[in-house]
Design a protein around this motif. Structure first.
Motif, PDB file in Angstrom:
ATOM      1  N   TRP A 156       0.651  -1.135   0.168  1.00  0.00           N
ATOM      2  CA  TRP A 156       0.223   0.037  -0.092  1.00  0.00           C
ATOM      3  C   TRP A 156       0.831   1.266   0.101  1.00  0.00           C
ATOM      4  O   TRP A 156       2.058   1.308   0.345  1.00  0.00           O
ATOM      5  N   CYS A 176       0.410   5.470   1.137  1.00  0.00           N
ATOM      6  CA  CYS A 176      -0.292   6.570   1.826  1.00  0.00           C
ATOM      7  C   CYS A 176       0.025   7.821   0.946  1.00  0.00           C
ATOM      8  O   CYS A 176       0.995   8.244   0.996  1.00  0.00           O
ATOM      9  N   VAL A 177      -1.093   8.182   0.480  1.00  0.00           N
ATOM     10  CA  VAL A 177      -1.166   9.391  -0.449  1.00  0.00           C
ATOM     11  C   VAL A 177      -0.971  10.531   0.614  1.00  0.00           C
ATOM     12  O   VAL A 177       0.024  11.768   0.180  1.00  0.00           O
ATOM     13  N   LYS A 206      -5.383   8.389   2.931  1.00  0.00           N
ATOM     14  CA  LYS A 206      -5.873   7.893   1.720  1.00  0.00           C
ATOM     15  C   LYS A 206      -4.759   6.853   1.403  1.00  0.00           C
ATOM     16  O   LYS A 206      -3.715   7.211   1.033  1.00  0.00           O
ATOM     17  N   LEU A 207      -5.322   5.759   1.115  1.00  0.00           N
ATOM     18  CA  LEU A 207      -4.208   4.445   0.940  1.00  0.00           C
ATOM     19  C   LEU A 207      -4.746   4.106  -0.671  1.00  0.00           C
ATOM     20  O   LEU A 207      -5.843   4.036  -1.049  1.00  0.00           O
ATOM     21  N   LYS A 208      -3.542   3.800  -1.468  1.00  0.00           N
ATOM     22  CA  LYS A 208      -3.679   3.189  -2.543  1.00  0.00           C
ATOM     23  C   LYS A 208      -2.667   1.917  -2.793  1.00  0.00           C
ATOM     24  O   LYS A 208      -1.899   1.927  -2.128  1.00  0.00           O
ATOM     25  N   ARG A 209      -3.090   1.110  -3.650  1.00  0.00           N
ATOM     26  CA  ARG A 209      -2.235   0.004  -4.137  1.00  0.00           C
ATOM     27  C   ARG A 209      -0.921   0.718  -4.512  1.00  0.00           C
ATOM     28  O   ARG A 209      -1.015   1.652  -5.074  1.00  0.00           O
ATOM     29  N   LYS A 227       0.975  -0.351  -7.073  1.00  0.00           N
ATOM     30  CA  LYS A 227       1.049  -0.221  -8.514  1.00  0.00           C
ATOM     31  C   LYS A 227      -0.004   0.859  -9.010  1.00  0.00           C
ATOM     32  O   LYS A 227       0.538   1.384  -9.844  1.00  0.00           O
ATOM     33  N   GLU A 228      -0.964   1.079  -8.304  1.00  0.00           N
ATOM     34  CA  GLU A 228      -2.129   2.089  -8.752  1.00  0.00           C
ATOM     35  C   GLU A 228      -1.422   3.416  -8.528  1.00  0.00           C
ATOM     36  O   GLU A 228      -1.409   4.302  -9.409  1.00  0.00           O
ATOM     37  N   ALA A 229      -0.789   3.440  -7.217  1.00  0.00           N
ATOM     38  CA  ALA A 229      -0.369   4.797  -6.931  1.00  0.00           C
ATOM     39  C   ALA A 229       0.749   5.046  -7.755  1.00  0.00           C
ATOM     40  O   ALA A 229       1.089   6.437  -8.171  1.00  0.00           O
ATOM     41  N   SER A 247      -0.517   6.190 -10.963  1.00  0.00           N
ATOM     42  CA  SER A 247      -1.167   7.702 -11.021  1.00  0.00           C
ATOM     43  C   SER A 247      -0.188   8.701 -10.875  1.00  0.00           C
ATOM     44  O   SER A 247      -0.221   9.819 -11.697  1.00  0.00           O
TER      45      SER A 247
END
Length: 438
Positions: A98, A100-101, A121-124, A126-128, A131
């Motif tokens: 994960w 942390c944005v 706000k947490l993102k995977r 790979k997704e982060a 992005s």
């Protein structure tokens, strides 16, 4: 330390959770909050303002206040491990899943407690990463575009500098030529006026010399008579009385008294009276005044202007026998460097010739005698643009409209092979009327 502890506690606590600041952020109004508390507050609030003073906040949440964070950590006794934990972006032992944005760090579920990122706000990963890469690609593309624009602007300005140098040299040459013409005319005028003074002196000197010759002849005759009379007066009586009649006649004055001629002196007032004013008046009569001067900076790139910036354009235009031309007026906002639609709705009021036909907007003009000169008149208040045959001022065509911005002359000589230019018809010594056209 005990005396200052209550003060420090109030200074180092969050105004939202009332606890010691964690990852403190400071606003422009100097109020500080925990970053997570401020984010949660802003997510729930209807507007972005300071929770304490209600001052409007910037669009982007400010970063962590490092100096204040170190002070809070030191006061709260947080371990160095906590600092390392918060500063590490990626766990060195495990593979974080994960990101942390809010804090900008990768979250390792094995090493970090989930409560540490409560409300974040947490993102995977790979997704982060994708992005952030997409954001960077977009910014990179924009930066590359800006770089291209900067390179283009740099080249344009360099070309402008070179062109300005040519403009300066040409303008200086034209100014010197114009003033040399004025200087030459003034020198000729000065010499002509000096010559007039010398000629007047010569004429009056000859007249005076003629009078002096007469007077000198009279003086000689009188001197001879006086000498003879004085000689006669010295004779004895009998000798004196001999030939007395002749002696009496000799003593008679038969000469007129000499008179000094009036106007013998040079007429200084005629030569010097209002000299500058008279010279300026004559200069104004000799110099052609053009009520319309062209601006080469706004002319189309293919248009060649004369050195005095007047040929091919004027309110009174000598169109001659050209096959093609367009004349009229245009709104200030019309880009006259580009091809324009010859219609009022596009900001142009004009008439034009194409071979043997004359046109205005939406109609063909029937003209008995092709005009050699055309006068354009603009009545801004009444909303009239009129075109006249300059020979007899007969109306060729008139537009009726309303104007809300400045109006400027518009001319287009077209691609004409006749070799005859559109030519200005200047007025001499006039500086009123058509020089201000709005």
């Amino acid at each position: 330390m005990d005396i200052k502890s209550p003060i420090m506690m109030r200074f180092l606590r969050c105004h939202i959770c009332s606890k010691s600041l964690a990852d403190p952020v400071s606003l422009n109004c100097n109020h500080s909050f925990c970053k997570s508390c401020l984010i949660q507050y802003l997510n729930q609030a209807e507007c972005r303002d300071c929770p304490v003073c209600k001052k409007e906040l910037p669009k982007e949440t400010p970063g962590i206040n490092i100096a204040l964070k170190e002070l809070v950590d030191a006061f709260a006794g947080r371990t160095q491990l906590d600092k390392i934990r918060n500063q590490d972006v990626v766990c060195r032992k495990h593979t974080p899943s994960w990101f942390c944005v809010d804090e900008g760090i990768a979250v390792c579920e094995d090493c970090q407690h989930s409560l540490w990122h409560a409300g974040h706000k947490l993102k995977r990963v790979k997704e982060a990463a994708e992005s952030m890469k997409e954001t960077l690609r977009s910014k990179l593309q924009r930066m590359e575009q800006q770089l291209d624009l900067c390179i283009y602007a740099d080249e344009v300005y360099k070309d402008i500098v070179k062109h300005m140098a040519k403009q300066r040299a040409t303008t200086e040459r034209r100014i010197q030529e114009e003033f040399e013409q004025l200087h030459q005319w003034l020198r000729e005028e000065e010499e002509a006026r000096l010559t007039a003074v010398r000629e007047e002196e010569e004429q009056k000197r000859k007249l005076i010399d003629r009078e002096l010759d007469i007077i000198q002849g009279q003086m000689l005759a009188l001197e001879n008579s006086i000498h003879q009379i004085e000689k006669d007066l010295k004779q004895d009586n009998l000798s004196f009385l001999r030939d007395s009649k002749h002696k009496t006649n000799r003593a008679q004055c038969i000469l007129q008294d000499p008179q000094v001629l009036s106007g013998a002196l040079i007429d200084v007032a005629k030569h010097l009276g209002n000299l500058k004013h008279r010279v300026c008046g004559e200069l104004q009569e000799r110099v052609q005044y053009t009520p319309l001067i062209l601006d080469p900076n706004s002319a189309a790139g293919w248009l060649v202007l004369s050195d005095d910036l007047t040929s091919k354009h004027s309110w009174e235009v000598d169109v001659g026998d050209r096959f093609k031309w367009v004349i009229g007026v245009a709104r200030e906002t019309v880009d006259r460097k580009k091809d324009c639609y010859l219609k009022p709705q596009y900001g142009l009021w004009s008439i034009w010739k194409y071979h043997d036909e004359y046109h205005a907007t939406r109609q063909t003009l029937t003209l008995q005698n092709p005009p050699q000169r055309i006068t354009v008149e603009l009545d801004y208040e009444k909303g009239h643009v009129s075109f006249y045959d300059s020979r007899n001022m007969s109306l060729l065509f008139q537009y009726e409209d309303s104007f809300k911005e400045k109006m400027f002359p518009y001319f287009n000589p077209q691609a004409d092979t006749s070799g005859t230019p559109l030519q200005i018809c200047p007025s001499k010594g006039s500086q009123a009327g058509t020089n201000d056209i709005y």
